[in-house]
Design an enzyme around this catalytic site. Structure first.
Site, short mmCIF file in Angstrom:
data_model
loop_
_atom_site.label_atom_id
_atom_site.label_comp_id
_atom_site.label_asym_id
_atom_site.label_seq_id
_atom_site.Cartn_x
_atom_site.Cartn_y
_atom_site.Cartn_z
N ASP A 1 6.28 44.19 48.74
CA ASP A 1 5.43 43.56 49.74
C ASP A 1 4.86 42.33 49.04
O ASP A 1 4.07 42.46 48.09
CB ASP A 1 4.32 44.52 50.17
CG ASP A 1 3.33 43.90 51.15
OD1 ASP A 1 3.31 42.66 51.28
OD2 ASP A 1 2.56 44.66 51.76
N TYR B 1 2.28 29.99 61.75
CA TYR B 1 3.49 29.77 60.95
C TYR B 1 3.54 28.34 60.44
O TYR B 1 3.80 28.08 59.26
CB TYR B 1 4.72 30.08 61.82
CG TYR B 1 6.03 30.12 61.09
CD1 TYR B 1 6.36 31.20 60.28
CD2 TYR B 1 6.96 29.09 61.23
CE1 TYR B 1 7.59 31.25 59.63
CE2 TYR B 1 8.18 29.14 60.58
CZ TYR B 1 8.49 30.22 59.79
OH TYR B 1 9.70 30.27 59.13
N LYS C 1 3.45 26.89 56.57
CA LYS C 1 4.56 26.12 56.02
C LYS C 1 4.13 24.73 55.56
O LYS C 1 4.65 24.19 54.57
CB LYS C 1 5.69 26.02 57.06
CG LYS C 1 6.35 27.36 57.39
CD LYS C 1 7.00 27.98 56.18
CE LYS C 1 7.80 29.23 56.54
NZ LYS C 1 8.52 29.80 55.39
N THR D 1 18.91 34.02 63.33
CA THR D 1 18.29 35.26 62.89
C THR D 1 17.32 35.71 63.98
O THR D 1 17.01 34.94 64.90
CB THR D 1 17.50 35.07 61.58
OG1 THR D 1 16.28 34.37 61.87
CG2 THR D 1 18.31 34.32 60.53
#
Length: 245
Positions: free
Chosen positions: A58, A150, A154, A185
């Site tokens: 993790d 997200y 990034k 994906t």
């Protein structure tokens, strides 16, 4: 194409499509592979072949990073390459994203990468140097309102990568980033199955195959890229150019 004979590589997020592809391709190029993930890591190691091991990791846990690095060194020796590939994505804008999910994205994508660099740097020094590749995203280059967590993680990764590259330069440790476009994906799709980012009107009107992005990552990790550090490689199918019409 690449020769990683005798190199020891740790790949995070190894159970995902890109991570599994990286494990198989690095192993095929002669590397000893440590496939690290929260689950299915042994399955990935089996796919990669006999010079591979799976470890639970993790990336938000400093203790698990220490254990994974120790296991890698015990099996193969000091690490030469780290691919920080693990990521978590949750849709939501500045008003709709649950705070706990925002924190989880930041913890996985940003803090997890920091912990990885901290964990492997002593091992790479023992090896005489190494290469760290941060898997970033086009979300770290553009505005993505519905990916606020997200995208925030990034964009922050860009600063972390450059700071690490400068800080580790005298240890002969290179740190570079690859910014993929949309990869084929599960992360490319919303829960209802619709694409998060339509690609039909881009210069290259399709999602990238994991193998295509893996090639860029392997280049950044290879001796062919030995003169590059603190660099960002964009492999986005022309996303940054904007729509053709």
């Amino acid at each position: 194409m690449f020769d990683f004979t005798g190199k020891n590589v740790l790949i995070t997020g190894a159970s995902g499509a890109l991570g599994t592809t990286l494990a198989v391709q690095f192993a095929g190029a002669g590397a000893n592979v440590v496939a690290a993930a929260r689950s299915r890591y042994d399955e990935v190691a089996e796919k990669a072949g006999p010079n591979s091991i799976g470890v639970r990791l993790d990336v938000t846990s400093e203790a698990e990073w220490a254990a994974a690095t120790a296991r890698a060194e015990e099996r193969f020796g000091p690490l030469d390459i780290l691919v920080n590939n693990a990521a978590y994505l949750r849709l939501g804008n500045t008003e709709s994203i649950p705070l706990e999910e925002f924190r989880r994205v930041i913890d996985t994508n940003l803090t997890g990468t920091l912990l990885g660099i901290r964990a492997v740097a002593p091992s790479m020094r023992a090896a005489g140097g190494g290469a760290i590749v941060v898997v970033n995203s086009i979300a770290g280059l553009t505005a993505a309102p519905e990916l606020v967590a997200y995208s925030s993680s990034k964009w922050a990764l860009r600063g972390l990568m450059r700071a690490a590259a400068k800080g580790l330069a005298r240890d002969n440790i290179r740190v570079n980033a690859v910014h993929p476009g949309i990869i084929e994906t599960p992360l490319a799709y919303a829960p209802d199955g619709s694409p998060i980012v339509p690609v039909d009107n881009l210069a290259v009107p399709r999602n990238a195959a994991p193998e295509e992005i893996a090639d860029f990552i392997m280049f950044a990790a290879s001796e062919q890229a030995r003169f590059a550090t603190g660099t960002e490689i964009v492999a986005d199918g022309g996303y940054g150019l904007g729509p053709l019409d």
